[in-house]
Each structure stands twice: as structure tokens, then as C-alpha cells.
Design an enzyme around this catalytic site. Structure first.
Site, mmCIF file in Angstrom:
data_model
loop_
_atom_site.group_PDB
_atom_site.id
_atom_site.type_symbol
_atom_site.label_atom_id
_atom_site.label_comp_id
_atom_site.label_asym_id
_atom_site.label_seq_id
_atom_site.Cartn_x
_atom_site.Cartn_y
_atom_site.Cartn_z
ATOM 1 N N GLU A 200 7.697 2.522 14.719
ATOM 2 C CA GLU A 200 8.469 3.034 13.599
ATOM 3 C C GLU A 200 8.476 4.555 13.698
ATOM 4 O O GLU A 200 7.646 5.150 14.389
ATOM 5 C CB GLU A 200 7.866 2.564 12.274
ATOM 6 C CG GLU A 200 7.945 1.044 12.169
ATOM 7 C CD GLU A 200 7.855 0.495 10.766
ATOM 8 O OE1 GLU A 200 8.845 -0.084 10.306
ATOM 9 O OE2 GLU A 200 6.796 0.633 10.148
ATOM 10 N N CYS B 208 -3.487 1.266 6.565
ATOM 11 C CA CYS B 208 -3.669 0.623 7.872
ATOM 12 C C CYS B 208 -4.312 1.568 8.872
ATOM 13 O O CYS B 208 -4.943 1.129 9.818
ATOM 14 C CB CYS B 208 -2.329 0.124 8.393
ATOM 15 S SG CYS B 208 -1.049 1.370 8.334
ATOM 16 N N SER C 25 6.274 -6.344 -1.470
ATOM 17 C CA SER C 25 5.221 -7.197 -2.028
ATOM 18 C C SER C 25 5.523 -7.397 -3.509
ATOM 19 O O SER C 25 5.971 -6.466 -4.189
ATOM 20 C CB SER C 25 3.865 -6.515 -1.870
ATOM 21 O OG SER C 25 2.926 -7.134 -2.713
ATOM 22 N N GLY D 119 -0.284 -4.969 16.477
ATOM 23 C CA GLY D 119 1.146 -5.255 16.547
ATOM 24 C C GLY D 119 1.858 -4.531 17.668
ATOM 25 O O GLY D 119 1.236 -3.969 18.571
ATOM 26 N N ASN E 37 0.801 -1.236 0.000
ATOM 27 C CA ASN E 37 0.000 0.000 0.000
ATOM 28 C C ASN E 37 0.831 1.282 0.000
ATOM 29 O O ASN E 37 0.439 2.262 -0.613
ATOM 30 C CB ASN E 37 -1.033 -0.022 1.134
ATOM 31 C CG ASN E 37 -0.411 -0.230 2.487
ATOM 32 O OD1 ASN E 37 0.747 -0.629 2.605
ATOM 33 N ND2 ASN E 37 -1.173 0.036 3.527
ATOM 34 N N GLU F 274 3.999 -4.305 12.458
ATOM 35 C CA GLU F 274 3.054 -3.213 12.166
ATOM 36 C C GLU F 274 1.927 -3.840 11.364
ATOM 37 O O GLU F 274 2.099 -4.153 10.183
ATOM 38 C CB GLU F 274 3.736 -2.119 11.340
ATOM 39 C CG GLU F 274 4.891 -1.434 12.037
ATOM 40 C CD GLU F 274 4.462 -0.519 13.169
ATOM 41 O OE1 GLU F 274 3.245 -0.330 13.387
ATOM 42 O OE2 GLU F 274 5.350 -0.009 13.857
HETATM 43 P P1 NAD Z 1 0.374 -9.180 3.736
HETATM 44 O O1 NAD Z 1 0.454 -9.502 5.163
HETATM 45 O O2 NAD Z 1 -0.311 -10.118 2.840
HETATM 46 O O3 NAD Z 1 1.831 -8.989 3.125
HETATM 47 C C1 NAD Z 1 2.745 -8.038 3.629
HETATM 48 C C2 NAD Z 1 4.143 -8.439 3.198
HETATM 49 O O4 NAD Z 1 4.508 -9.632 3.887
HETATM 50 C C3 NAD Z 1 4.297 -8.788 1.720
HETATM 51 O O5 NAD Z 1 5.585 -8.413 1.303
HETATM 52 C C4 NAD Z 1 4.137 -10.293 1.714
HETATM 53 O O6 NAD Z 1 4.751 -10.918 0.618
HETATM 54 C C5 NAD Z 1 4.809 -10.703 3.017
HETATM 55 N N1 NAD Z 1 4.279 -11.890 3.655
HETATM 56 C C6 NAD Z 1 3.001 -12.357 3.616
HETATM 57 N N2 NAD Z 1 2.886 -13.443 4.393
HETATM 58 C C7 NAD Z 1 4.103 -13.656 4.957
HETATM 59 C C8 NAD Z 1 4.606 -14.636 5.863
HETATM 60 N N3 NAD Z 1 3.837 -15.593 6.345
HETATM 61 N N4 NAD Z 1 5.896 -14.563 6.233
HETATM 62 C C9 NAD Z 1 6.696 -13.567 5.761
HETATM 63 N N5 NAD Z 1 6.272 -12.638 4.882
HETATM 64 C C10 NAD Z 1 4.988 -12.673 4.485
HETATM 65 O O7 NAD Z 1 -0.258 -7.717 3.679
HETATM 66 P P2 NAD Z 1 -0.614 -6.867 2.398
HETATM 67 O O8 NAD Z 1 -1.868 -7.426 1.819
HETATM 68 O O9 NAD Z 1 0.570 -6.649 1.528
HETATM 69 O O10 NAD Z 1 -0.915 -5.442 3.091
HETATM 70 C C11 NAD Z 1 -2.106 -5.175 3.693
HETATM 71 C C12 NAD Z 1 -2.034 -5.341 5.195
HETATM 72 O O11 NAD Z 1 -0.929 -4.611 5.730
HETATM 73 C C13 NAD Z 1 -3.243 -4.765 5.885
HETATM 74 O O12 NAD Z 1 -3.694 -5.648 6.893
HETATM 75 C C14 NAD Z 1 -2.733 -3.479 6.514
HETATM 76 O O13 NAD Z 1 -3.455 -3.035 7.617
HETATM 77 C C15 NAD Z 1 -1.346 -3.842 6.856
HETATM 78 N N6 NAD Z 1 -0.531 -2.634 6.978
HETATM 79 C C16 NAD Z 1 -0.132 -2.222 8.224
HETATM 80 C C17 NAD Z 1 0.614 -1.051 8.367
HETATM 81 C C18 NAD Z 1 1.061 -0.589 9.724
HETATM 82 O O14 NAD Z 1 2.000 0.214 9.776
HETATM 83 N N7 NAD Z 1 0.462 -1.030 10.814
HETATM 84 C C19 NAD Z 1 0.961 -0.320 7.251
HETATM 85 C C20 NAD Z 1 0.541 -0.753 6.008
HETATM 86 C C21 NAD Z 1 -0.190 -1.940 5.890
#
Ligand code: NAD
Length: 458
Positions: A437, A265, A158, A433, A133, A231
Site C-alpha cells: 500500500e 500492526c 469494521s 501478508g 484501528n 495487510e
Molecule cells: P479482523 O481481521 O478481525 O477484521 C478486519 C476487517 O475484516 C473487519 O472489517 C472485519 O469485519 C473483516 N473480516 C473479518 N473476518 C473476515 C473474513 N473472514 N472475511 C472477510 N472479512 C473479514 O481484524 P481487526 O481485529 O479489525 O484488526 C486487527 C488486526 O488487523 C491485527 O491483526 C492487525 O495487525 C491487523 N492490521 C494490519 C495492518 C497492516 O497494514 N498490516 C494494519 C492495521 C491492522
């Protein structure tokens, strides 16, 4: 056997932007090994020199803002004005942590029999796992403090949005960062992320993504006792009291939930409004939503682009009743033709047992509900497993502070919907989480304290 190339697509046009060779397990190993080899010299660099290199990296980003912004807009589908702001933030993050290199001080502690001091030491190789995102911005939130502390970093973007991280790594090299200090691995699926988490050569994992994936990261990191920063997701609320600047709150609300097409998020995807002004607020919000400019992300006037993928659009659509039973108070418009568009949607009033009320949608859908008094507002705001951010709108200063105490969130704003500033800590509590950061607080996540006692006994 190497995995198939990663096909990177523009979500506004559905055209292919790039095909990138995907890295297999061996290449992740090699990246970690290179980062490990680069670590001792990077950690030993004079602080002033490390700061200077980070500043040069920041300047390289500044010099390429427009190029990076266009890359991000084409890859993520976000409005070009947003991307420019995010690239300015990447540079600001690097400048901020360049300034922190020689100010991350330890302490001397009064003890008997000698002198006791603490040092902040780097950890080693950091695995930085980044979602789609805010690909460049979130990568920088990890790179800045990790590099400032003297760590080397392997970034895992991603596979949907790897282009800006790849370009940032090139710019880092051009700016003079030694080879191996910043690397990017690209591979479809969760393989590269898991490989980094489980790798014995990785000393720290900084993960931003969904709560579900965060749990998996923590479980796997347990095998090597690798520290993690998580996060994760959110379901943040804006609370609007009757004494608030109602027009101001309604004007600010769409950006807080439809910004980045709701894929944020911190999205305020729930709005709680004190009952006497509920109808008026919903009317103002619906008007503001209808006026939102949704369309070509490269156009200067655009305020909202498409969702990042067909999968994400289907996921968001899945939150709404296919029979149309949702209380839709108003919707914006979307362009026809290709692109993964979803109209900004206002649901009001929404009852507390609905999925849209409880779960993270990560799309442009907002649920609005009335509340009766302050205690009711707190109960509703906290009626979620998450705890990332939130907003309170009121002209009563004491109430604003009471609410800020009572709402379970890592980041809270009063009469504002903004959550992220380079100099201030950002992060969540509960299922959103832990770890922080940004701000000077982030440095704690990328360093360890060594305690050294020197006897002064004769
Ligand atoms: P995602 O969890 O599917 O993937 C995030 C990243 O982690 C990607 O690079 C993915 O390839 C990797 N990944 C996925 N599963 C993994 C695993 N089991 N082990 C290691 N790496 C793994 O999330 P997304 O769909 O890319 O992003 C959306 C999510 O991210 C939403 O839930 C959003 O709220 C969260 N988000 C949180 C913050 C924050 O700062 N709190 C910021 C942005 C997004």
C-alpha cells in the site's frame, strides 16, 4: 430479514454514539451492482478530470479535518492529536494519488516486427476491507490508488468503527465523485466482508486485518480467482545496540508500542537491547512509560486512550499471567470509571518461549529482552512468523544496513520508529501478508498490465 442495527460505542465512555442500520446480503449485492454500473464511466473519465475530482475530495477532507478527527477519536478512543494527524494523512493520500493519475505510465518494449506497448488498466469493483484501528487512514490507503487507477470501491469498515468511512463517502459525493464510485457497507460480524470476497462482481479485494482472517479471505477469493492484497498482523522488533543514542531510543520507544494503545500492526511490541546497556535502557523506558499521559482522548495532552472494546481489553489481559507471574518492570496509570483502559506495561526481561514474545498482542504491552551480538539480534528479531516492520538503533552505519538486510520485514527504520509515509511503499512479508500500500507501488495492486503489439510489417 435485515440484521439488527449496528450500535457504535465510544470506548472511553462506553456510551452509544450512533445506531446504524445494518446491511444484509441483498444490500451488499446492490452496492456491488451500483459500483459495477459506475465503473465504465469512471474508468473512461479523462485523467485530468479524475485527478481533479480526487483533489476536490482531498480538499473536502481538509475542510472537515476537525469534524472527522473528533468522530474518529470518539469512535476509536484515540487521542485527538493522533486523529488530526490521521485526517491530514487521508487528505495527503488523496492528493498524492490525484497526482499519480496521469503519471501511471506504461512502456514501449523493443520487439521485432512492430511496436509493443503496455497499458495499465483498472480492474473494476474493488472490495476494501478495513480494520478498526486506523479506520479512515487505512480506508484512504485503498481508496486513493484504487480510484486513481479508475476502479470503483465498496468499503467494508469494521462494525466497531464505521463512522469515519461513512462520512468520507459523503464528502466524496459532495466533492463531485459520481454516485456509486465510493460506497460503504456496514454489517456486524464477518458476513459483509465474506460477501464482498466471494462476490463475482468484485474484481479485487484489498484486505487489512488479522492474519487469521486474511487466510480465510485468500481461501474464499480462490473460488473466483479474485486477486487479493493482504495487510495482516505483525510482531515487530526494535533492536537497540550499545552504541546507539540510548536516551533517544528510550524516548521514542513508548510511542512505538503504546501509540494507538498498542493497536497498531507496526507496534514495536518487542525491544531487543544489547546486554551491556540492557538495565539502563529498561530504566529509561520505565520512566518514559510512567510519564505517558493516559486518559480522555479528547484532551489535547492525552497520549494514549482506551482499547477499542471490552473484547479487546479482555484479549490483551489474557496475555498476562492472572497470578502476576510476569516480569513487570513498570506500568503507566489509567483513569478510573467507564472506558476500556489498559495500562501501558513494560515486561523485562522476557524469555523467548513466552506468548507475549511470540504472538501479536495488539495492546499496550511491550516485551524487552537482552541480546549478545549482531547475529543473536538478527535471530531474535526474526524469531516470529510475522514480517511487517521494525527498527534498528545504532550509530554504526554499516551495521544499520546489514541489519536492514537481515531482518525479515517489509518496512524497516534506522534510528527511527516510524513506518508509514504516503510516498513510500508499506506492507509485509511472511505471515504479515503481501502486496504494497501507499507510494507509487500501490498502483500495481489496483491495475493490470495489458500488452499490445502492433505489427509494422508492410
Ligand atoms: P479482523 O481481521 O478481525 O477484521 C478486519 C476487517 O475484516 C473487519 O472489517 C472485519 O469485519 C473483516 N473480516 C473479518 N473476518 C473476515 C473474513 N473472514 N472475511 C472477510 N472479512 C473479514 O481484524 P481487526 O481485529 O479489525 O484488526 C486487527 C488486526 O488487523 C491485527 O491483526 C492487525 O495487525 C491487523 N492490521 C494490519 C495492518 C497492516 O497494514 N498490516 C494494519 C492495521 C491492522
Amino acid at each position: 430479514m435485515s440484521p439488527a442495527p449496528v450500535r457504535v460505542v465510544n470506548p472511553a465512555t462506553e456510551t452509544v454514539l450512533a445506531e446504524i442500520p445494518a446491511q444484509g446480503a441483498e444490500e451488499v449485492d446492490e452496492a456491488v451492482a451500483r459500483a459495477g454500473a459506475a465503473f465504465p464511466a469512471w474508468a473512461a473519465l479523462a485523467p485530468g478530470d479524475r485527478a481533479r475530482l480526487l483533489r476536490r475530495f482531498a480538499e473536502a477532507v481538509e475542510a472537515h479535518t476537525e469534524e472527522l478527527a473528533l468522530l474518529e477519536t470518539r469512535n476509536v478512543g484515540k487521542p485527538i492529536t493522533d486523529s488530526r494527524g490521521e485526517m491530514a494523512m487521508v487528505a495527503e493520500v488523496l492528493h498524492f494519488y490525484a497526482g499519480a493519475v496521469d503519471k501511471h505510465r506504461g512502456a514501449t518494449v523493443p520487439v521485432a516486427g512492430g511496436v509493443d506497448m503496455t497499458w495499465h488498466e483498472p480492474l473494476g469493483v474493488v472490495g476494501a476491507i478495513v480494520p478498526w484501528n486506523f479506520p479512515a487512514a487505512i480506508a484512504s490507503w485503498k481508496l486513493g490508488p484504487a480510484l486513481a487507477c479508475g476502479n470503483t470501491v465498496v468499503v467494508k469498515p469494521s462494525e466497531l468503527t464505521p463512522l469515519s468511512a461513512l462520512r468520507l463517502a459523503e464528502l466524496g459525493l459532495e466533492a463531485g465523485l459520481p454516485p456509486g464510485v465510493v460506497q460503504v457497507v456496514v454489517r456486524p460480524g464477518t458476513g459483509a466482508g465474506r460477501a464482498l470476497v466471494e462476490h463475482p462482481g468484485v474484481a479485487k479485494v484489498s484486505f487489512t486485518g488479522s492474519t487469521e482472517a486474511g487466510r480465510d479471505v485468500m481461501r474464499r477469493a480462490a473460488a473466483t480467482l479474485t486477486p487479493v492484497t493482504l495487510e495482516l498482523g505483525g510482531k515487530s522488533a526494535t533492536v537497540v545496540f550499545a552504541d546507539a543514542d540510548l536516551e533517544g531510543a528510550a524516548r521514542a520507544a513508548p510511542a512505538a508500542v503504546f501509540g494507538n494503545a498498542g493497536q497498531d500492526c507496526c507496534a514495536r511490541s518487542r525491544i531487543l537491547v544489547e546486554r551491556p546497556v540492557f538495565e539502563r535502557f529498561v530504566t529509561l523506558l520505565v520512566e518514559a512509560t510512567a510519564a505517558l499521559v493516559v486518559g480522555d482522548p479528547e484532551a489535547e495532552a492525552t497520549q494514549m486512550g482506551p482499547l477499542v472494546s471490552a473484547h479487546q481489553r479482555a484479549r490483551v489481559a489474557g496475555f498476562l499471567d492472572p497470578e502476576g507471574a510476569d516480569p513487570v518492570a513498570g506500568r503507566g496509570t489509567v483513569p478510573g470509571g467507564p472506558g476500556w483502559w489498559f495500562p501501558p506495561t513494560v515486561l523485562a526481561p522476557v524469555a523467548g518461549d513466552r506468548r507475549v514474545w511470540r504472538e501479536e498482542i495488539f495492546g499496550p504491552v511491550v516485551a524487552v529482552a537482552p541480546f549478545d551480538d549482531e547475529a543473536h539480534a538478527v535471530a531474535l528479531a526474526n524469531d516470529t512468523p510475522y514480517g511487517l516492520s521494525g527498527s534498528v538503533w545504532t550509530r554504526d552505519g554499516a551495521r544499520a544496513l546489514r541489519m536492514a538486510r537481515a531482518v525479515a520485514a517489509g518496512v524497516l527504520s534506522v534510528n527511527s520508529n516510524t513506518s508509514v509515509r504516503v510516498a513510500t511503499p508499506f506492507g509485509g512479508t511472511r505471515q504479515s501478508g503481501f502486496g504494497r500500500e501507499l507510494g507509487l507501488e500501490a498502483l500495481a495492486g489496483y491495475s493490470q498490465v495489458k500488452n499490445v503489439f502492433v505489427s509494422t510489417e508492410a
